[in-house]
Design a protein around this motif. Structure first.
Motif, mmCIF file in Angstrom:
data_model
loop_
_atom_site.group_PDB
_atom_site.id
_atom_site.type_symbol
_atom_site.label_atom_id
_atom_site.label_comp_id
_atom_site.label_asym_id
_atom_site.label_seq_id
_atom_site.Cartn_x
_atom_site.Cartn_y
_atom_site.Cartn_z
ATOM 1 N N THR A 241 0.827 -1.215 0.000
ATOM 2 C CA THR A 241 0.000 0.000 0.000
ATOM 3 C C THR A 241 0.855 1.257 0.000
ATOM 4 O O THR A 241 0.622 2.186 -0.786
ATOM 5 C CB THR A 241 -0.943 -0.010 1.213
ATOM 6 O OG1 THR A 241 -1.714 -1.218 1.216
ATOM 7 C CG2 THR A 241 -1.884 1.183 1.165
ATOM 8 N N THR A 242 1.859 1.307 0.872
ATOM 9 C CA THR A 242 2.720 2.495 0.898
ATOM 10 C C THR A 242 3.558 2.580 -0.374
ATOM 11 O O THR A 242 3.822 3.683 -0.875
ATOM 12 C CB THR A 242 3.637 2.483 2.127
ATOM 13 O OG1 THR A 242 4.374 1.250 2.176
ATOM 14 C CG2 THR A 242 2.844 2.647 3.409
ATOM 15 N N GLY A 243 3.944 1.419 -0.908
ATOM 16 C CA GLY A 243 4.684 1.425 -2.166
ATOM 17 C C GLY A 243 3.885 2.031 -3.295
ATOM 18 O O GLY A 243 4.433 2.716 -4.172
ATOM 19 N N GLU A 244 2.584 1.786 -3.296
ATOM 20 C CA GLU A 244 1.734 2.383 -4.324
ATOM 21 C C GLU A 244 1.723 3.903 -4.212
ATOM 22 O O GLU A 244 1.732 4.616 -5.226
ATOM 23 C CB GLU A 244 0.318 1.820 -4.213
ATOM 24 C CG GLU A 244 -0.561 2.149 -5.398
ATOM 25 C CD GLU A 244 -1.875 1.389 -5.405
ATOM 26 O OE1 GLU A 244 -2.742 1.724 -6.244
ATOM 27 O OE2 GLU A 244 -2.058 0.466 -4.580
ATOM 28 N N ILE A 245 1.698 4.410 -2.992
ATOM 29 C CA ILE A 245 1.760 5.866 -2.797
ATOM 30 C C ILE A 245 3.098 6.402 -3.302
ATOM 31 O O ILE A 245 3.159 7.408 -4.031
ATOM 32 C CB ILE A 245 1.562 6.223 -1.306
ATOM 33 C CG1 ILE A 245 0.182 5.792 -0.824
ATOM 34 C CG2 ILE A 245 1.764 7.718 -1.086
ATOM 35 C CD1 ILE A 245 -0.028 5.924 0.672
ATOM 36 N N ILE A 246 4.178 5.729 -2.924
ATOM 37 C CA ILE A 246 5.516 6.173 -3.331
ATOM 38 C C ILE A 246 5.654 6.135 -4.852
ATOM 39 O O ILE A 246 6.138 7.091 -5.476
ATOM 40 C CB ILE A 246 6.586 5.288 -2.652
ATOM 41 C CG1 ILE A 246 6.564 5.499 -1.130
ATOM 42 C CG2 ILE A 246 7.972 5.589 -3.220
ATOM 43 C CD1 ILE A 246 7.331 4.442 -0.339
ATOM 44 N N ASN A 247 5.204 5.040 -5.447
ATOM 45 C CA ASN A 247 5.374 4.862 -6.887
ATOM 46 C C ASN A 247 4.482 5.784 -7.714
ATOM 47 O O ASN A 247 4.700 5.933 -8.922
ATOM 48 C CB ASN A 247 5.102 3.408 -7.269
ATOM 49 C CG ASN A 247 6.162 2.462 -6.724
ATOM 50 O OD1 ASN A 247 7.291 2.869 -6.466
ATOM 51 N ND2 ASN A 247 5.795 1.207 -6.516
ATOM 52 N N PRO A 425 9.599 -5.600 -1.194
ATOM 53 C CA PRO A 425 9.861 -4.242 -1.696
ATOM 54 C C PRO A 425 8.993 -3.945 -2.916
ATOM 55 O O PRO A 425 8.747 -4.819 -3.749
ATOM 56 C CB PRO A 425 11.351 -4.286 -2.060
ATOM 57 C CG PRO A 425 11.913 -5.397 -1.238
ATOM 58 C CD PRO A 425 10.819 -6.417 -1.126
ATOM 59 N N ASN A 426 8.554 -2.708 -3.003
ATOM 60 C CA ASN A 426 7.638 -2.309 -4.072
ATOM 61 C C ASN A 426 8.157 -1.019 -4.702
ATOM 62 O O ASN A 426 7.629 0.049 -4.485
ATOM 63 C CB ASN A 426 6.233 -2.116 -3.501
ATOM 64 C CG ASN A 426 5.191 -1.797 -4.563
ATOM 65 O OD1 ASN A 426 5.463 -1.884 -5.746
ATOM 66 N ND2 ASN A 426 4.005 -1.428 -4.140
ATOM 67 N N GLY A 427 9.247 -1.124 -5.447
ATOM 68 C CA GLY A 427 9.775 0.064 -6.113
ATOM 69 C C GLY A 427 11.133 0.460 -5.584
ATOM 70 O O GLY A 427 12.157 0.186 -6.200
ATOM 71 N N ILE A 428 11.182 1.092 -4.413
ATOM 72 C CA ILE A 428 12.449 1.548 -3.856
ATOM 73 C C ILE A 428 12.848 0.630 -2.710
ATOM 74 O O ILE A 428 12.065 -0.183 -2.225
ATOM 75 C CB ILE A 428 12.377 3.017 -3.383
ATOM 76 C CG1 ILE A 428 11.403 3.183 -2.201
ATOM 77 C CG2 ILE A 428 11.989 3.931 -4.529
ATOM 78 C CD1 ILE A 428 11.412 4.589 -1.603
ATOM 79 N N SER A 429 14.070 0.769 -2.250
ATOM 80 C CA SER A 429 14.562 -0.038 -1.139
ATOM 81 C C SER A 429 14.303 0.665 0.185
ATOM 82 O O SER A 429 14.004 1.865 0.230
ATOM 83 C CB SER A 429 16.063 -0.282 -1.296
ATOM 84 O OG SER A 429 16.779 0.937 -1.132
#
Length: 515
Positions: A241-247, A425-429
């Protein structure tokens, strides 16, 4: 001046004069600021937005005690000495009094607002019944926005009291009779509600909205979903979920950490959810403020003459300040803490802190002098508005300052924590997420980030904000950190007891350990 603050003025003038006509349980207090259903022409869907603005008025009209009580038990903040709120100080020391008015107020105001938000949803549904397909879609968006606001209130209640009621109607007697839901059930309910709301909400940063700048968007809903997932220790879900916000690429850290919590940082690209306040830039007339005096120093010499001081109820802890000094923090420490001479002297009684950085001063960079006062050694810099940023003619402490509820830095740190605890991980480290924050704080980058590193970074970055530190520690059963300065924290201290007035009136079951 922000557009919402310009647009909000006439709506607020109307809304604040109205009292909602509810037929709900009298066990929950009603709040001012709602539309009277009899005043609306449901065939005119142009008026539908007034119900939404009423919802934002409800969520922003918080009691002064609510953010204090949500936050005070963490090792980052103390109650600020003894005085006329002894049970508040006791609460900070994990001594709980079911009869304390603050407990009952937090319960009543949150639930009263939930019921009132449900009323606004009913009003919008009345418009929707007569709407064109296009207007019906707008109605669905407005209802989704209010659902997000309601979820945040349920989230707070469950973190404070553990097992609580889920209320989705304006007549909650039946829901009350069904009893409380467990904390985990409340968190799962929030996740389900956010999943339903997300596709109906604008795919924008809050500050990109032109109808209600700063209003809820799908990213606000994602953030609250991630917070609920974190409470459930669903680290795979949090990372996703947070990865989606970041991405999305829509959010970034405001470049000036100090300014983030002042007027220049309002509705920045870092903000996912912000309570907005204003005097509309006028020296007299209408204003819509949150009372920030409880956070402020009792004694100061403001750079701008006649600016009022505070009450001294909210004090950054010595533990937090020493933690920050040990890390070599500069920007974040200066921005988080207002120092008195007495507080500086107390620090220097420890030989390890005999020599302090030059920014550790009782004079802020904006020229306000924080004088010694009896209740506390320090005050919160994150709730401080420099007197020179007050509207001319307005003297309230922090008058017109917004309150950031969720910001991108928290999203990055939730993501980093989730990844270090096994989330995919979803995009960044995790390293990249943490170092974005450290770079903004003028701290050196690090590699091989661990969960412990992340929790320390969260302590440094998010201290004094909405109890984040406290709820992290109880989620992780890290009672050692909360046992500080003579306090002893145990598992029985995690949740506040149900207010005695509610125990007497409501069918409160559940597993709240302090009953």
């Amino acid at each position: 001046m922000n557009t919402i603050k310009q647009n909000f003025k006439p709506w607020f003038a109307v809304l604040s004069a109205c009292l909602v006509l509810l037929s709900c349980s009298d066990r929950f207090d009603d709040r001012e600021g709602q539309l009277n259903a009899d005043d609306l022409d449901y065939s005119d869907t142009d008026n539908m937005i007034q119900a939404l603005v009423g919802a934002y008025n409800i969520i922003a009209t918080r009691g002064w005690e609510e953010p204090l009580l949500l936050s005070v038990r963490g090792d980052d903040v103390n109650a600020g000495g003894l005085g006329d709120q002894q049970p508040f100080t006791d609460t900070d020391n994990f001594i709980y009094d079911q009869n304390y008015w603050m407990y009952n107020s937090l319960w009543n105001v949150h639930y009263g607002d939930i019921v009132n938000l449900n009323t606004e949803i009913e009003l919008i549904n009345n418009f929707k019944d007569l709407a064109t397909p296009e207007d019906a879609q707008t109605a669905d968006q407005y209802i989704a926005e209010i659902t997000v606001l309601r979820a945040w209130l349920h989230f707070n209640l469950a973190r404070v009291f553990q097992d609580v009621f889920i209320i989705e109607t304006t007549q909650p007697d039946g829901e009350i009779a069904n009893g409380v839901a467990t904390k985990d059930e409340v968190m799962q309910y929030i996740i389900t509600q956010m999943d339903a709301a997300i596709p109906l909400l604008p795919n924008l940063r809050p500050n990109e909205r032109t109808d209600i700048p700063g209003g809820v968007t799908r990213f606000t809903a994602m953030a609250i979903k991630a917070m609920a997932q974190l409470e459930l220790q669903d680290y795979t879900g949090v990372a996703s979920t947070t990865g989606e916000i970041i991405n999305s690429g829509k959010f970034s850290l405001y470049d000036d950490f100090y300014g983030l919590f002042k007027k220049p940082g309002e509705l920045s690209n870092e903000s996912l959810f912000e309570l907005q306040f204003s005097d509309f830039g006028n020296s007299t007339g209408d204003s819509f403020y949150h009372l920030l005096a409880p956070f402020g120093p009792q004694g100061w010499t403001p750079a701008r003459e006649n600016a009022s001081g505070g009450w001294g109820f909210y004090e950054p802890s010595l533990k937090f300040i020493k933690f920050m000094l040990d890390r070599g923090e500069t920007t974040r420490l200066e921005s988080s803490v207002l120092f008195t001479d007495r507080g500086i002297a107390e620090l220097q009684t420890d030989p390890n802190y005999a020599t302090l950085p030059s920014f550790v001063s009782n004079t802020t960079r904006d020229g306000d002098v924080i004088n010694d006062y009896a209740r506390a050694l320090f005050a919160s810099g994150k709730h401080y508005l420099p007197s020179v940023q007050l509207t001319e003619g307005r003297n309230d402490y922090g008058g017109g300052k917004n309150m950031i509820v969720i910001r991108y830095a928290e999203i990055l740190l939730m993501y980093a924590e989730a990844v270090t605890r096994g989330g995919t991980p979803n995009g960044i480290s995790a390293d990249q997420a943490v170092n974005l924050i450290r770079t903004r704080a003028n701290m050196p980058t690090i590699t091989g980030v661990t969960s412990e590193d992340v929790m320390e970074e969260k302590f440094a970055e998010l201290a004094l904000e909405w109890g984040i530190r406290y709820y992290d520690m109880i989620r992780l059963d890290n009672y050692t950190e909360l046992s500080y300065d003579g306090r002893t924290f145990t598992a029985d201290d995690e949740y506040l007891p149900y207010p005695q007035a509610q125990v007497d009136a409501l069918p409160l079951g559940g597993t709240n350990s302090n009953q």
